[in-house]
Design an enzyme around this catalytic site. Structure first.
Site, PDB file in Angstrom:
ATOM      1  N   HIS A  90       0.751  -1.412   0.098  1.00 38.44           N
ATOM      2  CA  HIS A  90      -0.120   0.010  -0.156  1.00 38.44           C
ATOM      3  C   HIS A  90       0.842   1.178   0.119  1.00 38.44           C
ATOM      4  O   HIS A  90       0.435   2.264   0.535  1.00 38.44           O
ATOM      5  CB  HIS A  90      -0.972  -0.032   1.289  1.00 38.44           C
ATOM      6  CG  HIS A  90      -1.969  -1.072   1.122  1.00 38.44           C
ATOM      7  ND1 HIS A  90      -3.240  -0.845   0.763  1.00 38.44           N
ATOM      8  CD2 HIS A  90      -1.864  -2.336   1.663  1.00 38.44           C
ATOM      9  CE1 HIS A  90      -3.688  -2.159   0.800  1.00 38.44           C
ATOM     10  NE2 HIS A  90      -3.111  -2.781   1.478  1.00 38.44           N
ATOM     11  N   ASN A 163     -10.284  -2.749   2.595  1.00 38.15           N
ATOM     12  CA  ASN A 163     -10.146  -2.828   1.037  1.00 38.15           C
ATOM     13  C   ASN A 163     -11.289  -2.493   0.325  1.00 38.15           C
ATOM     14  O   ASN A 163     -12.246  -2.607   1.045  1.00 38.15           O
ATOM     15  CB  ASN A 163      -9.467  -4.107   0.839  1.00 38.15           C
ATOM     16  CG  ASN A 163      -8.019  -4.296   1.153  1.00 38.15           C
ATOM     17  OD1 ASN A 163      -7.135  -3.243   1.214  1.00 38.15           O
ATOM     18  ND2 ASN A 163      -7.612  -5.319   1.023  1.00 38.15           N
ATOM     19  N   TYR A 377       0.749  -4.057  12.284  1.00 39.07           N
ATOM     20  CA  TYR A 377       0.891  -2.692  11.963  1.00 39.07           C
ATOM     21  C   TYR A 377       1.520  -1.627  12.801  1.00 39.07           C
ATOM     22  O   TYR A 377       2.379  -0.859  12.583  1.00 39.07           O
ATOM     23  CB  TYR A 377      -0.748  -2.003  11.756  1.00 39.07           C
ATOM     24  CG  TYR A 377      -1.609  -2.657  10.567  1.00 39.07           C
ATOM     25  CD1 TYR A 377      -1.551  -4.074  10.312  1.00 39.07           C
ATOM     26  CD2 TYR A 377      -1.731  -2.099   9.625  1.00 39.07           C
ATOM     27  CE1 TYR A 377      -2.441  -4.644   9.312  1.00 39.07           C
ATOM     28  CE2 TYR A 377      -2.335  -2.444   8.366  1.00 39.07           C
ATOM     29  CZ  TYR A 377      -2.551  -3.765   8.195  1.00 39.07           C
ATOM     30  OH  TYR A 377      -3.096  -4.121   7.087  1.00 39.07           O
TER      31      TYR A 377
HETATM   32 FE1  HDD Z   1      -2.434  -4.827   5.440  1.00 35.32          FE
HETATM   33  C1  HDD Z   1      -1.034  -1.393   5.010  1.00 35.32           C
HETATM   34  C2  HDD Z   1      -5.469  -3.480   4.448  1.00 35.32           C
HETATM   35  C3  HDD Z   1      -3.983  -7.884   5.765  1.00 35.32           C
HETATM   36  C4  HDD Z   1       0.294  -5.920   7.133  1.00 35.32           C
HETATM   37  N1  HDD Z   1      -3.232  -2.779   4.717  1.00 35.32           N
HETATM   38  C5  HDD Z   1      -2.479  -1.813   4.987  1.00 35.32           C
HETATM   39  C6  HDD Z   1      -3.130  -0.846   4.169  1.00 35.32           C
HETATM   40  C7  HDD Z   1      -4.255  -1.086   4.131  1.00 35.32           C
HETATM   41  C8  HDD Z   1      -4.315  -2.675   4.565  1.00 35.32           C
HETATM   42  C9  HDD Z   1      -5.729  -0.537   3.571  1.00 35.32           C
HETATM   43  C10 HDD Z   1      -2.603   0.605   4.065  1.00 35.32           C
HETATM   44  C11 HDD Z   1      -2.774   1.628   5.278  1.00 35.32           C
HETATM   45  C12 HDD Z   1      -2.515   3.118   4.893  1.00 35.32           C
HETATM   46  O1  HDD Z   1      -3.068   3.585   3.985  1.00 35.32           O
HETATM   47  O2  HDD Z   1      -1.494   3.356   5.432  1.00 35.32           O
HETATM   48  N2  HDD Z   1      -4.445  -5.570   5.045  1.00 35.32           N
HETATM   49  C13 HDD Z   1      -5.507  -4.766   4.458  1.00 35.32           C
HETATM   50  C14 HDD Z   1      -6.614  -5.736   4.464  1.00 35.32           C
HETATM   51  C15 HDD Z   1      -6.304  -7.072   4.930  1.00 35.32           C
HETATM   52  C16 HDD Z   1      -4.651  -6.860   5.130  1.00 35.32           C
HETATM   53  C17 HDD Z   1      -8.022  -5.248   4.145  1.00 35.32           C
HETATM   54  C18 HDD Z   1      -6.813  -8.293   4.855  1.00 35.32           C
HETATM   55  C19 HDD Z   1      -8.438  -8.279   5.286  1.00 35.32           C
HETATM   56  N3  HDD Z   1      -2.048  -6.621   6.173  1.00 35.32           N
HETATM   57  C20 HDD Z   1      -2.821  -7.820   6.065  1.00 35.32           C
HETATM   58  C21 HDD Z   1      -2.046  -8.834   6.717  1.00 35.32           C
HETATM   59  C22 HDD Z   1      -1.004  -8.313   7.295  1.00 35.32           C
HETATM   60  C23 HDD Z   1      -1.001  -6.772   6.808  1.00 35.32           C
HETATM   61  C24 HDD Z   1      -2.645 -10.318   7.327  1.00 35.32           C
HETATM   62  C25 HDD Z   1       0.267  -8.722   8.093  1.00 35.32           C
HETATM   63  C26 HDD Z   1       0.029  -9.857   8.991  1.00 35.32           C
HETATM   64  N4  HDD Z   1      -0.792  -4.051   5.954  1.00 35.32           N
HETATM   65  C27 HDD Z   1       0.085  -4.745   6.650  1.00 35.32           C
HETATM   66  C28 HDD Z   1       1.416  -3.570   6.904  1.00 35.32           C
HETATM   67  C29 HDD Z   1       0.924  -2.395   6.455  1.00 35.32           C
HETATM   68  C30 HDD Z   1      -0.262  -2.840   5.651  1.00 35.32           C
HETATM   69  C31 HDD Z   1       2.708  -4.393   6.384  1.00 35.32           C
HETATM   70  C32 HDD Z   1       1.986  -1.736   5.590  1.00 35.32           C
HETATM   71  C33 HDD Z   1       1.861  -0.229   5.833  1.00 35.32           C
HETATM   72  C34 HDD Z   1       1.619  -0.176   6.871  1.00 35.32           C
HETATM   73  O3  HDD Z   1       0.564  -1.410   7.353  1.00 35.32           O
HETATM   74  O4  HDD Z   1       1.030   0.685   7.493  1.00 35.32           O
HETATM   75  O5  HDD Z   1       1.639  -3.673   8.360  1.00 35.32           O
END
Ligand code: HDD
Length: 701
Positions: A90, A163, A377
């Site tokens: 993202h 999402n 997160y």
């Molecule tokens: Fe995630 C970012 C949505 C599963 C780990 N995720 C991130 C963002 C969104 C989502 C919208 C961007 C937020 C922003 O605008 O800063 N992610 C989802 C949805 C998931 C999902 C809807 C499943 C239903 N994500 C998911 C899992 C993991 C992560 C299973 C880890 C175990 N996601 C992350 C992250 C991020 C992230 C690596 C990257 C940047 C951040 O968090 O801030 O931690």
């Protein structure tokens, strides 16, 4: 050594200090009066006034630069550290401020004030993102869109990090790093950027049957949005609402766009990426700046533990959705985004969303994907923003009072007073203490053996994929099948392509055959063993995109292609009709500046033809004099303009000159091509796509 001071070129005009409007620290400096007005004095970060911001300190005009130049070193050092690690997923996002207003109370279900105080407006910051590409990638790949909302509620920040698709690829957070490594650019070659059409992604998917439902969604037009203002958002997981009596009700959150859903067609998407890599960000910016504020309804699906037990799937499995036909949506509020951030880095880049940011009255469910996210997160924000004090950044700080005894750390901005930094304490009766109204976890009863296991109720990977595919309209099914053919045709390893077609056989035999034919497979590959019986669930029309498009031109944009001598009256009539329908108009011509029309009047041109192709618009009008049509008939950009508008199923309004250009372009008019005087028919046709035209312009799988 004689002084050469008078020969040294010096540029000392003040250019003003960087904007510091919302900077709590400020850059200080007294105000100075110059010809340009009053402005702050440019200073170093220590407040020392700077007399020359253009030249470094040199031993003499042609000599070496001196290490002593603390002003240069401070400026360059700060510049070298301007970037922070981009988000691992993202990374590319667009965000805006706004508010959430509750319209129906959920007081029977929750104590969360944000969901019980009707009419209350809660500030929000919402960031919509693509998943796979880096921060500098284009806006329009085929990709899921992240839909993250930070509610600055009176009881603390609540982040709903969802999402634009209601399900996910995997059931357990343990698998997330592998999924992301598979979709991101391949590690040895460093490409493709922001695309799932490559071997490692489909290899992983072919070995992960639980992703089949999500595959249907990402191959659908949902991942090709026309505008971020025209996507739905989903909290994905089940959460709990907890009321004053301590009772829990499960809840799923849905955002529904006021402008309805709309997507682009694939060929158009590909061309938009070149025409305007910032297509979605610019669209959002222009909408907000013009006062056409993006808006969504917030709706919930509420259900009890007993009702959930009767579903033919497990709602704690993030690869499943709850059909609206089974649990209807209840609209409870609206979100309006009405203010663009002042500064992209300070707000859009530094905002830190965490699904673990929750308020009293809402709680988590046992969805194993959500449980893993609760760790990930916070951890990623520590790495990205570099400090446990990231909550002190203005964009992340709650707007309600917050106080505790956590202290110090890298870059803290707080200056706590007094000697007590612990609790309980008797020395400072006014120091922060616990409250009975504070957050309480729901007392869910847990039983069973611990272990690394997947619940048997998670074993059905195909029934909802089938339900999704069979719920789509015929054009949507054709787009989905064609998207699979496109993606798999980019996969170089035959057994990976075949394995995916094998999975498709469990979803829909005709779909599998269409994709196999599109890939030139001689025979259908074997289907893998399904871990659970595959059900024929009832179709859910709510899962369509075309079915949920609104018949409207509101928030859209229409281009009028003209040349010297175009008909002034026809131009005025179309312009008026488009504006009346709530859309905006852009006049496109071979040159920008002013253009003379048939009656001698002039019109301002908004876009130059070569840089403003029809892919950027929802419908087009082509109004040309005979000479204008002749001239444009020799312009590839003009030919492409009308050919693409036709090929992308748009309504086209033409006068005689426009008709001549269409003819030169080899476009044979159909029911979606309308004669210019009839603005009403054009506007009506422009409110949708000409789906009936599609089989005549491209072969779909
Ligand atoms: Fe995630 C970012 C949505 C599963 C780990 N995720 C991130 C963002 C969104 C989502 C919208 C961007 C937020 C922003 O605008 O800063 N992610 C989802 C949805 C998931 C999902 C809807 C499943 C239903 N994500 C998911 C899992 C993991 C992560 C299973 C880890 C175990 N996601 C992350 C992250 C991020 C992230 C690596 C990257 C940047 C951040 O968090 O801030 O931690």
């Amino acid at each position: 050594m004689s002084s050469k001071k008078k020969d040294t070129p010096r540029v000392t005009e003040g250019k003003g200090a960087p904007g510091t409007r919302s900077d709590p620290v400020g850059t200080g400096g007294e105000l100075h009066q110059t010809a340009g007005g009053t402005h702050p004095v440019l200073t170093t970060n220590q407040g020392t006034p700077i007399s020359d911001n253009q030249n470094s300190l040199r031993a003499h005009p042609k000599g070496p630069t001196l290490l002593e130049d603390f002003i240069l070193r401070e400026k360059i050092t700060h510049f070298d550290h301007e970037r922070i690690p981009e988000r691992i997923v993202h990374a590319r996002g667009t965000a805006a401020h706004g508010f959430f207003e509750l319209t129906a109370s959920l007081a029977d279900y929750t104590t969360a004030q944000i969901l019980t105080e009707v009419g209350e407006r809660t500030p929000v910051f919402t960031r919509i993102s693509t998943v796979a590409g880096g921060a500098g990638s284009v806006d329009t790949p085929r990709d899921v869109r992240g839909f993250a909302v930070k509610f600055y509620s009176k009881q603390g920040n609540w982040d709903l990090v969802g999402n634009n698709v209601p399900v996910f690829f995997i059931q357990d957070a343990m698998k997330f790093p592998d999924l992301v490594h598979a979709v991101k650019m391949e590690p040895d070659r460093g490409f493709p950027q922001s695309a799932s059409a490559h071997d490692t992604f489909w290899d992983y998917i072919s070995l992960t049957p639980e992703s089949m439902h999500m595959v249907m969604w990402i191959m659908s037009d949902r991942t090709l949005p026309r505008s971020l203002r025209m996507i739905e958002g989903f909290g994905v997981h089940s959460f709990r609402l907890v009321n004053a009596a301590g009772d829990s009700t499960f809840v799923k959150f849905h955002w529904r766009p006021k402008l309805g859903l709309q997507s682009t067609v694939w060929d158009e998407t590909v061309k938009i990426a070149g025409a305007d890599p910032d297509f979605h960000r610019r669209d959002m910016f222009e909408a907000i700046q013009s006062g056409a504020f993006p808006e969504w309804e917030l709706a919930v699906q509420l259900f009890t533990e007993d009702e959930a037990a009767a579903f033919p799937f497990d709602h704690l499995d993030a690869t499943k959705l709850i059909p609206e036909e089974l649990v209807p949506l209840k609209v409870i509020g609206r979100m309006v985004l009405d203010r663009w951030p002042d500064n992209f880095f300070a707000e859009t880049e530094q905002v830190a969303f965490c699904p673990s940011h929750l308020v009293p009255g809402i709680d988590f469910s046992n969805d194993p994907l959500l449980q893993g996210r609760l760790f990930s997160y916070l951890d990623t924000q520590l790495s990205r923003l570099g400090s446990p004090n990231f909550h002190q950044l203005p964009i992340n700080a709650p707007k309600c009072p917050f106080a505790n005894h956590q202290r110090d750390g890298h870059m803290t901005m707080q200056r706590p007073v007094g000697r007590v930094a612990y609790e309980p304490s008797s020395l400072a009766p006014d120091s922060p203490r616990e409250t009975p109204q504070g957050f309480r976890s729901f007392g869910a009863a847990e039983s069973g053996e611990r272990g690394r296991v997947r619940a048997e109720s998670f074993a059905d990977h195909y029934s909802q994929a089938r339900m999704f595919f069979r719920s789509q309209t015929a054009p949507e099914q054709a787009h989905l099948a064609s998207a699979l053919v496109f993606e798999l045709s980019k996969v170089e390893t035959p057994h990976v392509r075949e394995a995916i077609v094998g999975h498709l056989r469990h979803i829909d035999a005709a779909l599998a055959q269409r994709v196999a034919d599109g890939l030139g497979l001689k025979a259908l590959p074997p289907a893998p063993r399904a871990a659970a019986p595959i059900l024929d669930m009832d179709a859910s029309p709510a899962l369509q995109l075309i079915g949920k498009m609104k018949h409207t031109l509101e928030g859209r944009c229409v281009a009028i292609l003209i040349n010297e001598g175009s008909d002034a009256k026809a131009l005025a009539a179309i312009k008026a009709a488009v504006l009346k329908a709530g859309a905006s108009v852009k006049v496109v011509a071979p040159k920008i500046g002013e253009l003379k029309l048939s009656d001698g009047s002039s019109v301002a041109v908004d876009g130059q033809l070569a840089g403003t192709p029809s892919v950027l618009f929802d419908a087009v009008a082509v109004l040309l004099s005979d000479a204008g049509a002749k001239a444009l008939g020799r312009e590839a950009a003009a030919i492409d303009f009308v050919r693409d508008a036709f090929g992308h199923l748009k309504a086209i309004s033409i006068d005689q000159g426009g008709q001549a250009l269409l003819q030169t372009a080899g476009v044979v008019p159909d029911a979606g091509v309308l004669a210019a005087p009839d603005t009403a028919a054009f506007i009506d046709a422009a409110k949708t796509r000409q789906w009936a035209r599609e089989p005549s312009v491209r072969t779909l799988a």
